[in-house]
Design an enzyme around this catalytic site. Structure first.
Site: not given
Ligand code: PEP
Ligand code: MG
Length: 603
Positions: A205, A448, A472, A519
């Site tokens: 993140h 995910e 994920d 996403c």
């Molecule tokens: C993902 O896991 O691809 C996702 C979009 O969620 P995050 O990156 O916030 O875990």
């Molecule tokens: Mg995720």
């Protein structure tokens, strides 16, 4: 780790550190190496007649720290919006709070301790008290106590600030072993032109926040924090994942030229913002933005995005140090809607705390394996007051715009049904109280986890939409920690196993006639996006910075070509073969989408 090149017959060593380029862009600047971890403070006492002077020293330090924090807060508000900047107001509040500072004064007056030692002891006691409260709202404050302690000690010792957000010198490149997502969010964009860290992976993140800020970043450099000294000139190359230490004039010249070319390319991409994302054969692809903070909506729309496909609301918790209230949530959602207007969609994901979005150092008993632990929807279902507070806020906001609710990391149907039941309960309560909300608000889930991907057909019957989270999904299918630089080379979203899962989920969504978007970060990579479109995906959600390039790509593609690419790509045995094939096809089919840079060069 380090490279050399031959020049004019002699060998000139250019110190180059390789890492993972996680946020595009190049910059030239001055290194600022940050200490991390706890400061060691010597136990020192003062004479009784020095008490007044020592208290005055303490007051001066507090005053200095408050002034510094006000500046940091002002900058953070301008850069990231009010929400992200609140953390610094909380820090100021703590310095003005008698229950925090009185014990420090008491130790100086009563025990004749030197200010540094009194601070260290009192703040340690405070941290222990917070840790023991068991409530996450308090235990998450331990990092803030450490931040404040360091800031006060810096003031007392007249040192350079240790907190990245306090860096104000122009053209600073932050070098550290690690930066947290909230530290990254607090970086001063007027001063900091990039960062490089020892640890981290491309979809951590911290990296996501770097992309949201448009800040060049290289992570996973292993030991850069011990190889670089503050004041050294650096080139940070987020496109290629390189940090060049103390470059020679030729290398600097080369990079000045590259930076200028990149600026021109950005400008020409920007001109596409008003155009539609339509393929050559007339297929419209929705391009949505991923955001962490409401004010990022402006960037998404400015880049030509159609709406928000993923609002990571956990950042309300990560940047604030008090538990967000229902109104805090509501205001953030209303702010997004104000910026989006009444029709553009806003997909609000319920809080996805846990794993790397919930620093384990903050909790009393860290989980041994947080990525497989109490995170996301599991965490929400075990923290019902928190979950309901958020759902109420989303529903209240749903009366004012085009909102969709999305649950993260759903693994079992039981979890999905439980979450939907809580949502129904909240709706019933609100209806009884005659509160306005959209009773038909679409409810979807992230796909995910391997379990939800494999059983997508069953899930598709119970939701209005899917959004595949490749970050994920890759982590769990390949059993590779997305934040661990030691296995970063094994983290491959192009692995055929993942492609097959995405294809199957896409088919389930089509069969059940529900919307599907992607996403994860992979959706923002042009050659991967081409593959996804070939699999039938018509909605991509990515960081604002990726939208213009995606749009250019889409406008140069034909669906039939993408479908051929997808069919072939999925037949390979390895991620390396898939990637090589995608690069080759992209170079041939849509060279203009890559502006002369090697396809796949940017992560
Ligand atoms: C993902 O896991 O691809 C996702 C979009 O969620 P995050 O990156 O916030 O875990
Ligand atoms: Mg995720």
């Amino acid at each position: 780790m380090s490279g050399s090149r031959i020049e004019g017959g002699g060998q000139i060593t250019v110190r180059t550190v390789r890492g993972i380029g996680v946020s595009e862009g190049m910059s030239i600047g001055t290194a600022h190496v940050l200490r991390s971890g706890r400061r060691r403070v010597a136990r020192r006492e003062i004479k009784a007649d020095q008490t007044a002077a020592e208290l005055a020293r303490l007051d001066g330090a507090v005053e200095g720290a408050v002034a510094e924090l006000m500046q940091v807060h002002g900058r953070a508000t301008a850069e990231m919006g009010e929400e992200a900047a609140k953390i610094f107001l909380f820090h100021i509040g703590m310095l003005k709070d008698n229950s925090v500072m009185a014990p420090v004064r008491e130790r100086i007056e009563r025990d004749h301790e030197r200010a540094e030692w009194a601070i260290e002891r009192s703040f340690e006691a405070l941290a222990t008290r917070f840790r023991k409260m068991g409530d996450t709202a308090f235990s998450t404050k331990v990092n803030d106590i450490r931040d404040l302690e360091n800031r006060l000690l810096d003031q007392l010792e007249g040192e350079e600030p240790t907190e990245p957000a306090a860096l104000t010198q122009p053209d600073s490149i932050v070098i550290s072993d690690e930066l947290t997502p909230s530290q990254t969010a607090g970086l001063d964009r007027q001063a900091v032109v990039g960062f490089a860290t020892d640890f981290g992976g491309g979809t951590s993140h911290t990296s996501i926040v770097a992309r949201a800020l448009g800040l060049p970043a290289v992570v996973g450099c292993r030991s850069i924090s011990t190889q670089v000294e503050t004041g050294e000139t650096l080139i940070l190359d987020g496109d290629r994942g390189l940090v060049i230490i103390d470059p020679d004039e030729d290398t600097l010249e080369l990079y000045r030229a590259r930076i200028e070319t990149a600026r021109t390319v950005r400008q020409s991409l920007q001109e596409l913002a008003a155009e539609d994302a339509v393929t050559l054969d007339g297929e419209r692809i929705a391009l949505l933005g991923n955001i962490e903070f409401p004010d990022e909506v402006e960037g998404v729309l400015g880049a030509g995005g159609d709406g928000v496909g993923l609002y990571r609301t956990e950042f309300l918790y990560l940047t604030s140090t008090v538990e967000p209230t229902e109104d805090d949530h509501y205001k953030a959602y209303r702010r997004c809607l104000d910026l989006l207007g009444p029709d553009r969609e806003l997909v609000i994901r319920t809080v996805d705390l846990g794993a790397d979005k919930y620093t384990q150092a903050r909790v009393e008993i860290p989980e041994r394996n947080p990525a497989l632990g109490n995170r996301s929807i599991r965490y929400c279902l075990r923290s019902l007051p928190m979950f309901k507070r958020q759902l109420r806020a989303i529903l209240r906001a749903s009366a004012h715009g085009n909102i969709k609710i999305m649950f993260p990391l759903v693994t079992t149907l039981g979890e999905l049904r439980h979450a939907r039941m809580i949502l129904r309960d909240v709706m019933e309560e609100m209806a009884e109280n005659s509160e306005a909300f959209d009773a038909a608000v679409p409810v979807g889930m992230m796909v995910e986890t391997p379990a939800s991907a494999v059983s997508a057909d069953a899930f598709a019957k119970e939701v209005d939409f899917f959004s595949i989270g490749t970050n994920d999904l890759t982590q769990y299918v390949l059993a590779v920690d997305r934040t661990n630089e030691r296995v970063a080379d094994l983290y491959e979203p192009a692995n055929p196993a993942i492609l097959k899962l995405i294809r199957d989920v896409t088919r389930s969504a089509r069969r059940r006639e529900i919307d599907l978007s992607i996403c994860g970060e992979a959706a923002g990579q042009p050659e991967y996006a081409m593959l996804l479109i070939g699999m039938g995906v018509r909605r991509l959600s990515a960081t604002a910075g990726r939208i213009p390039r995606l749009k250019r790509l889409i406008r140069a593609l034909r669906i039939a070509d993408c479908e051929r690419v997808a069919r072939k790509a999925i037949s390979f045995d390895s991620a390396a073969d898939v990637s090589a094939y995608l690069r080759d096809r992209a170079r041939k089919l849509v060279p203009e989408a890559f502006d002369g840079r090697a396809v796949g060069e940017s992560s």
